[in-house]
Design a protein around this motif. Structure first.
Motif, PDB file in Angstrom:
ATOM      1  N   ALA A  10       0.823  -1.219   0.000  1.00 22.45           N
ATOM      2  CA  ALA A  10       0.000   0.000   0.000  1.00 22.45           C
ATOM      3  C   ALA A  10       0.851   1.259   0.000  1.00 22.45           C
ATOM      4  O   ALA A  10       0.513   2.245  -0.666  1.00 22.45           O
ATOM      5  CB  ALA A  10      -0.939  -0.003   1.211  1.00 22.45           C
ATOM      6  N   LEU A  11       1.961   1.255   0.712  1.00 23.57           N
ATOM      7  CA  LEU A  11       2.847   2.415   0.725  1.00 23.57           C
ATOM      8  C   LEU A  11       3.635   2.507  -0.582  1.00 23.57           C
ATOM      9  O   LEU A  11       3.868   3.600  -1.086  1.00 23.57           O
ATOM     10  CB  LEU A  11       3.812   2.350   1.920  1.00 23.57           C
ATOM     11  N   PHE A  48       3.998   5.832  -4.623  1.00 25.93           N
ATOM     12  CA  PHE A  48       5.328   6.311  -4.971  1.00 25.93           C
ATOM     13  C   PHE A  48       5.788   5.714  -6.303  1.00 25.93           C
ATOM     14  O   PHE A  48       6.364   6.396  -7.145  1.00 25.93           O
ATOM     15  CB  PHE A  48       6.329   6.011  -3.847  1.00 25.93           C
ATOM     16  N   TRP A  49       5.522   4.422  -6.509  1.00 27.67           N
ATOM     17  CA  TRP A  49       5.857   3.750  -7.768  1.00 27.67           C
ATOM     18  C   TRP A  49       5.158   4.430  -8.940  1.00 27.67           C
ATOM     19  O   TRP A  49       5.792   4.741  -9.955  1.00 27.67           O
ATOM     20  CB  TRP A  49       5.472   2.279  -7.676  1.00 27.67           C
ATOM     21  N   PRO A 103      10.099   1.704  -3.617  1.00 29.58           N
ATOM     22  CA  PRO A 103       8.918   0.827  -3.639  1.00 29.58           C
ATOM     23  C   PRO A 103       9.245  -0.620  -4.004  1.00 29.58           C
ATOM     24  O   PRO A 103       8.647  -1.549  -3.462  1.00 29.58           O
ATOM     25  CB  PRO A 103       8.002   1.474  -4.687  1.00 29.58           C
ATOM     26  N   VAL A 104      10.204  -0.821  -4.915  1.00 28.21           N
ATOM     27  CA  VAL A 104      10.597  -2.193  -5.267  1.00 28.21           C
ATOM     28  C   VAL A 104      11.182  -2.890  -4.037  1.00 28.21           C
ATOM     29  O   VAL A 104      10.815  -4.030  -3.720  1.00 28.21           O
ATOM     30  CB  VAL A 104      11.598  -2.200  -6.453  1.00 28.21           C
ATOM     31  N   LEU A 105      12.083  -2.195  -3.336  1.00 28.64           N
ATOM     32  CA  LEU A 105      12.654  -2.763  -2.115  1.00 28.64           C
ATOM     33  C   LEU A 105      11.563  -3.068  -1.086  1.00 28.64           C
ATOM     34  O   LEU A 105      11.589  -4.119  -0.429  1.00 28.64           O
ATOM     35  CB  LEU A 105      13.684  -1.809  -1.512  1.00 28.64           C
ATOM     36  N   LEU A 161      11.027   6.592   2.218  1.00 28.58           N
ATOM     37  CA  LEU A 161       9.700   7.058   1.807  1.00 28.58           C
ATOM     38  C   LEU A 161       9.083   7.986   2.847  1.00 28.58           C
ATOM     39  O   LEU A 161       8.322   8.893   2.492  1.00 28.58           O
ATOM     40  CB  LEU A 161       8.787   5.869   1.507  1.00 28.58           C
ATOM     41  N   LEU A 162       9.432   7.823   4.109  1.00 29.17           N
ATOM     42  CA  LEU A 162       8.976   8.764   5.128  1.00 29.17           C
ATOM     43  C   LEU A 162       9.600  10.145   4.885  1.00 29.17           C
ATOM     44  O   LEU A 162       8.908  11.171   4.961  1.00 29.17           O
ATOM     45  CB  LEU A 162       9.318   8.265   6.534  1.00 29.17           C
TER      46      LEU A 162
END
Length: 166
Positions: free
Chosen positions: A43-44, A48-49, A103-105, A119-120
């Protein structure tokens, strides 16, 4: 007689408590921590992706729109501002790269806590850029903090690597 009244209430509460306990057990069976952690990571990662995909014209080649946004549209809303982004082409490249790699990680569950931390930080910058978006940004921040605090869960590369290391 007062005791009879209390036994009557207790007698009615016990079946209700048992029903609540069974319902709670069903919910906990469905919402396993490892599943919740995986869903939170995905979801996070998704917003971003999606944003990252919009910034690229090809491999390591930003599109003109990404550079334009950081040059002419996006502003940092800080006290005394807003201010333009410093080095807009560099910021666009860093942002676009992070929005693809992190996002991949996160989805893989590899270097998960670090990806969530990244991402934060991006969420904080987005908040400074789009201050009215705080309800959505708060949700992203809560997910990132949850991942940072509780890790990726069992359904992750990090977990597998940890088991191999033991």
């Amino acid at each position: 007689m007062a005791n009879d009244g209390r036994r009557g209430i207790t007698g009615r509460i016990r079946p209700l408590a048992a029903l609540i306990e069974r319902a709670t057990a069903i919910v906990q069976t469905i919402a396993r921590p490892s599943l919740v952690q995986l869903v939170t990571r995905v979801a996070l990662a998704v917003p971003f992706w999606k944003s990252g995909l919009l910034k690229w014209a090809g491999f390591l080649q930003l599109n003109d729109t990404a550079i334009y946004l950081f040059s002419d549209e996006f502003q940092l809303h800080l006290p005394g501002g807003p201010y333009p982004f410093p080095a807009p082409a560099v910021m666009a490249f860093l942002s676009g790269s992070a929005e693809i790699v992190l996002p991949v990680l996160l989805v893989l569950g590899l270097a998960t806590r670090f990806a969530a931390t990244g991402l934060l930080l991006m969420t904080a910058i987005v908040q400074l850029t789009v201050p009215d978006g705080w309800p959505l940004h708060l949700t992203w921040a809560a997910m990132a903090l949850g991942i940072m605090a509780w890790g990726p869960g069992r359904l992750s590369v990090d977990h597998m690597l940890g088991r191999l290391g033991r």
